[in-house]
Design a protein around this motif. Structure first.
Motif, short mmCIF file in Angstrom:
data_model
loop_
_atom_site.label_atom_id
_atom_site.label_comp_id
_atom_site.label_asym_id
_atom_site.label_seq_id
_atom_site.Cartn_x
_atom_site.Cartn_y
_atom_site.Cartn_z
N ARG A 1 5.49 0.81 -4.75
CA ARG A 1 5.19 -0.31 -5.90
C ARG A 1 6.33 0.09 -6.87
O ARG A 1 7.18 1.02 -6.84
N GLU B 1 -0.22 1.36 8.76
CA GLU B 1 0.91 0.71 8.06
C GLU B 1 2.36 0.74 8.52
O GLU B 1 3.29 0.10 8.08
N ASN C 1 0.81 -1.32 -0.07
CA ASN C 1 0.01 -0.06 -0.06
C ASN C 1 0.97 1.28 -0.09
O ASN C 1 0.44 2.36 -0.25
N ALA D 1 1.88 7.60 5.17
CA ALA D 1 0.93 6.42 5.04
C ALA D 1 0.50 6.51 6.56
O ALA D 1 0.96 7.17 7.51
#
Length: 63
Positions: free
Chosen positions: A26, A43, A23, A39
């Motif tokens: 990437r 997380e 999340n 975040a």
């Protein structure tokens, strides 16, 4: 919220962080790392796991 920094001079785009915190991290279409600089607190454990597995130790939580 937690703040995240990746030292892109150290990062070699191995993508191990993506497996630990998908999340937040990437790999883009060019296999280059992209990430969210902030975040949710929920997380934190995932980001810490990403920090722990990063072979280049390029990921940091900014306090």
């Amino acid at each position: 919220m937690i703040k995240i920094n990746v030292d892109m001079d150290k990062c070699q785009h191995y993508g191990q962080c993506v497996f630990e915190a998908p999340n937040v991290f990437r790999l883009n279409d060019d296999d280059k790392l992209e990430y969210h600089a902030t975040a949710e607190d929920s997380e934190r454990d995932n980001v810490q796991a990403a920090i722990d597995v990063c072979p280049m130790q390029a990921i940091f939580i900014v306090d």
